[in-house]
Design a protein around this motif. Structure first.
Motif, PDB file in Angstrom:
ATOM      1  N   TYR A 254       0.831  -1.205   0.000  1.00 26.72           N
ATOM      2  CA  TYR A 254       0.000   0.000   0.000  1.00 26.72           C
ATOM      3  C   TYR A 254       0.863   1.252   0.000  1.00 26.72           C
ATOM      4  CZ  TYR A 254      -3.197   3.617   1.571  1.00 26.72           C
ATOM      5  OH  TYR A 254      -3.902   4.772   1.673  1.00 26.72           O
ATOM      6  N   SER A 255       1.904   1.253   0.804  1.00 27.80           N
ATOM      7  CA  SER A 255       2.753   2.443   0.862  1.00 27.80           C
ATOM      8  C   SER A 255       3.511   2.636  -0.449  1.00 27.80           C
ATOM      9  CB  SER A 255       3.717   2.363   2.030  1.00 27.80           C
ATOM     10  OG  SER A 255       4.626   1.317   1.844  1.00 27.80           O
ATOM     11  N   LEU A 256       3.878   1.563  -1.125  1.00 29.52           N
ATOM     12  CA  LEU A 256       4.539   1.705  -2.425  1.00 29.52           C
ATOM     13  C   LEU A 256       3.571   2.207  -3.492  1.00 29.52           C
ATOM     14  CD1 LEU A 256       6.842  -1.437  -2.630  1.00 29.52           C
ATOM     15  CD2 LEU A 256       7.525   0.946  -2.469  1.00 29.52           C
ATOM     16  N   SER A 257       2.329   1.772  -3.415  1.00 30.49           N
ATOM     17  CA  SER A 257       1.365   2.180  -4.439  1.00 30.49           C
ATOM     18  C   SER A 257       0.921   3.633  -4.263  1.00 30.49           C
ATOM     19  CB  SER A 257       0.146   1.265  -4.405  1.00 30.49           C
ATOM     20  OG  SER A 257      -0.609   1.487  -3.232  1.00 30.49           O
ATOM     21  N   ARG A 258       1.124   4.207  -3.092  1.00 28.60           N
ATOM     22  CA  ARG A 258       0.693   5.585  -2.838  1.00 28.60           C
ATOM     23  C   ARG A 258       1.704   6.606  -3.355  1.00 28.60           C
ATOM     24  NH1 ARG A 258      -4.171   6.300  -2.466  1.00 28.60           N
ATOM     25  NH2 ARG A 258      -3.847   8.189  -1.310  1.00 28.60           N
ATOM     26  N   LYS A 259       2.883   6.175  -3.725  1.00 26.75           N
ATOM     27  CA  LYS A 259       3.871   7.111  -4.255  1.00 26.75           C
ATOM     28  C   LYS A 259       3.474   7.526  -5.661  1.00 26.75           C
ATOM     29  CE  LYS A 259       7.819   5.552  -1.617  1.00 26.75           C
ATOM     30  NZ  LYS A 259       9.158   5.022  -1.660  1.00 26.75           N
ATOM     31  N   GLU A 260       3.838   8.745  -6.002  1.00 33.64           N
ATOM     32  CA  GLU A 260       3.485   9.271  -7.321  1.00 33.64           C
ATOM     33  C   GLU A 260       4.233   8.539  -8.432  1.00 33.64           C
ATOM     34  OE1 GLU A 260       1.168  11.495  -7.988  1.00 33.64           O
ATOM     35  OE2 GLU A 260       0.676  11.543  -5.867  1.00 33.64           O
ATOM     36  N   LYS A 261       5.541   8.448  -8.299  1.00 35.92           N
ATOM     37  CA  LYS A 261       6.342   7.817  -9.329  1.00 35.92           C
ATOM     38  C   LYS A 261       7.452   7.028  -8.641  1.00 35.92           C
ATOM     39  CE  LYS A 261       9.256   8.726 -13.280  1.00 35.92           C
ATOM     40  NZ  LYS A 261       9.982   9.725 -14.053  1.00 35.92           N
ATOM     41  N   ILE A 262       7.621   5.793  -9.069  1.00 37.50           N
ATOM     42  CA  ILE A 262       8.672   4.948  -8.521  1.00 37.50           C
ATOM     43  C   ILE A 262       9.681   4.678  -9.633  1.00 37.50           C
ATOM     44  CG2 ILE A 262       9.228   2.713  -7.520  1.00 37.50           C
ATOM     45  CD1 ILE A 262       6.409   2.634  -6.393  1.00 37.50           C
ATOM     46  N   ASP A 263      10.912   5.076  -9.406  1.00 39.49           N
ATOM     47  CA  ASP A 263      11.970   4.748 -10.354  1.00 39.49           C
ATOM     48  C   ASP A 263      12.388   3.308 -10.115  1.00 39.49           C
ATOM     49  OD1 ASP A 263      11.970   7.306 -11.422  1.00 39.49           O
ATOM     50  OD2 ASP A 263      13.384   8.025  -9.890  1.00 39.49           O
ATOM     51  N   TYR A 264      12.241   2.486 -11.125  1.00 42.11           N
ATOM     52  CA  TYR A 264      12.386   1.044 -10.956  1.00 42.11           C
ATOM     53  C   TYR A 264      13.801   0.638 -10.559  1.00 42.11           C
ATOM     54  CZ  TYR A 264      12.322  -3.928 -11.897  1.00 42.11           C
ATOM     55  OH  TYR A 264      12.442  -5.279 -11.779  1.00 42.11           O
ATOM     56  N   TRP A 265      14.800   1.029 -11.342  1.00 43.48           N
ATOM     57  CA  TRP A 265      16.151   0.540 -11.076  1.00 43.48           C
ATOM     58  C   TRP A 265      16.752   1.071  -9.774  1.00 43.48           C
ATOM     59  CZ3 TRP A 265      17.475  -3.811 -12.760  1.00 43.48           C
ATOM     60  CH2 TRP A 265      17.002  -4.268 -13.975  1.00 43.48           C
ATOM     61  N   PRO A 266      16.583   2.325  -9.430  1.00 44.68           N
ATOM     62  CA  PRO A 266      17.069   2.743  -8.102  1.00 44.68           C
ATOM     63  C   PRO A 266      16.377   1.990  -6.968  1.00 44.68           C
ATOM     64  CG  PRO A 266      16.725   4.662  -9.465  1.00 44.68           C
ATOM     65  CD  PRO A 266      16.175   3.491 -10.226  1.00 44.68           C
ATOM     66  N   PHE A 267      15.096   1.692  -7.141  1.00 44.62           N
ATOM     67  CA  PHE A 267      14.377   0.925  -6.122  1.00 44.62           C
ATOM     68  C   PHE A 267      14.953  -0.477  -5.989  1.00 44.62           C
ATOM     69  CE2 PHE A 267      10.977  -2.077  -5.075  1.00 44.62           C
ATOM     70  CZ  PHE A 267      10.631  -1.608  -3.820  1.00 44.62           C
ATOM     71  N   VAL A 268      15.191  -1.146  -7.119  1.00 44.26           N
ATOM     72  CA  VAL A 268      15.733  -2.510  -7.101  1.00 44.26           C
ATOM     73  C   VAL A 268      17.145  -2.528  -6.524  1.00 44.26           C
ATOM     74  CG1 VAL A 268      16.472  -4.423  -8.575  1.00 44.26           C
ATOM     75  CG2 VAL A 268      14.274  -3.336  -8.963  1.00 44.26           C
ATOM     76  N   ILE A 269      17.961  -1.562  -6.908  1.00 43.94           N
ATOM     77  CA  ILE A 269      19.333  -1.512  -6.385  1.00 43.94           C
ATOM     78  C   ILE A 269      19.328  -1.246  -4.889  1.00 43.94           C
ATOM     79  CG2 ILE A 269      21.464  -0.148  -6.456  1.00 43.94           C
ATOM     80  CD1 ILE A 269      20.946   0.134  -9.502  1.00 43.94           C
ATOM     81  N   ASN A 270      18.465  -0.364  -4.425  1.00 44.74           N
ATOM     82  CA  ASN A 270      18.363  -0.089  -2.990  1.00 44.74           C
ATOM     83  C   ASN A 270      17.920  -1.329  -2.228  1.00 44.74           C
ATOM     84  OD1 ASN A 270      18.304   1.268  -0.564  1.00 44.74           O
ATOM     85  ND2 ASN A 270      16.198   1.928  -0.870  1.00 44.74           N
ATOM     86  N   ARG A 271      16.927  -2.040  -2.737  1.00 47.38           N
ATOM     87  CA  ARG A 271      16.467  -3.278  -2.087  1.00 47.38           C
ATOM     88  C   ARG A 271      17.568  -4.322  -2.077  1.00 47.38           C
ATOM     89  NH1 ARG A 271      12.865  -2.495   1.440  1.00 47.38           N
ATOM     90  NH2 ARG A 271      11.779  -0.708   0.696  1.00 47.38           N
ATOM     91  N   PHE A 272      18.287  -4.430  -3.181  1.00 41.87           N
ATOM     92  CA  PHE A 272      19.368  -5.404  -3.276  1.00 41.87           C
ATOM     93  C   PHE A 272      20.437  -5.115  -2.237  1.00 41.87           C
ATOM     94  CE2 PHE A 272      23.300  -7.065  -5.116  1.00 41.87           C
ATOM     95  CZ  PHE A 272      22.921  -8.369  -5.375  1.00 41.87           C
ATOM     96  N   LYS A 273      20.811  -3.838  -2.100  1.00 40.79           N
ATOM     97  CA  LYS A 273      21.849  -3.478  -1.133  1.00 40.79           C
ATOM     98  C   LYS A 273      21.395  -3.707   0.296  1.00 40.79           C
ATOM     99  CE  LYS A 273      22.695   0.669  -2.715  1.00 40.79           C
ATOM    100  NZ  LYS A 273      23.263   2.005  -2.919  1.00 40.79           N
ATOM    101  N   THR A 274      20.154  -3.374   0.604  1.00 34.18           N
ATOM    102  CA  THR A 274      19.718  -3.481   1.997  1.00 34.18           C
ATOM    103  C   THR A 274      19.387  -4.908   2.399  1.00 34.18           C
ATOM    104  OG1 THR A 274      17.457  -2.934   1.359  1.00 34.18           O
ATOM    105  CG2 THR A 274      18.851  -1.134   2.093  1.00 34.18           C
ATOM    106  N   ILE A 275      18.825  -5.685   1.499  1.00 35.33           N
ATOM    107  CA  ILE A 275      18.394  -7.032   1.856  1.00 35.33           C
ATOM    108  C   ILE A 275      19.481  -8.066   1.582  1.00 35.33           C
ATOM    109  CG2 ILE A 275      16.732  -8.852   1.318  1.00 35.33           C
ATOM    110  CD1 ILE A 275      14.701  -6.608   0.795  1.00 35.33           C
ATOM    111  N   TYR A 276      20.080  -8.035   0.402  1.00 40.90           N
ATOM    112  CA  TYR A 276      21.019  -9.080   0.022  1.00 40.90           C
ATOM    113  C   TYR A 276      22.278  -9.034   0.869  1.00 40.90           C
ATOM    114  CZ  TYR A 276      23.611 -12.284  -2.904  1.00 40.90           C
ATOM    115  OH  TYR A 276      24.334 -13.354  -3.349  1.00 40.90           O
ATOM    116  N   PHE A 277      22.775  -7.848   1.192  1.00 42.22           N
ATOM    117  CA  PHE A 277      23.980  -7.748   2.013  1.00 42.22           C
ATOM    118  C   PHE A 277      23.760  -8.382   3.384  1.00 42.22           C
ATOM    119  CE2 PHE A 277      26.555  -5.411   5.125  1.00 42.22           C
ATOM    120  CZ  PHE A 277      27.811  -5.778   4.667  1.00 42.22           C
TER     121      PHE A 277
END
Length: 95
Positions: free
Chosen positions: A50-73
């Motif tokens: 829900y919180s992701l869908s409420r954002k106006e615009k989500i930049d896909y690759w920065p989002f994926v890279i941020n998730r990768f860095k925070t979760i995968y590490f």
């Protein structure tokens, strides 16, 4: 009114109770609390989506890279620590 952060907190507590609870009295209330613990995962993911869908615009690759860095590490570090603790050389000296 219940806000999103409280629902995420409640979902987290339900998951922790589900995984770490050990039976004390085997009462109806205790069995109920432990049996609904898996709902915490669904509750947490619904609030996050829900919180992701409420954002106006989500930049896909920065989002994926941020998730990768925070979760995968954290996953790699935890896996290495777990492997070091579980598979210590002292267990294999008798082989």
């Amino acid at each position: 009114m219940i806000n999103k952060k409280f629902l995420q907190f409640l979902g987290t507590i339900l998951v922790i109770v589900f995984h770490l609870w050990f039976r004390l009295t085997n009462t109806v209330l205790e069995r109920f609390i432990v049996s609904i613990g898996y709902i915490g995962v669904d509750l947490f993911f619904i609030c996050s989506a829900y919180s992701l869908s409420r954002k106006e615009k989500i930049d896909y690759w920065p989002f994926v890279i941020n998730r990768f860095k925070t979760i995968y590490f954290k996953f790699v570090v935890f896996t290495l620590v777990y492997a070091f603790v579980i598979y210590t050389p002292s267990k294999y000296t008798a082989l």
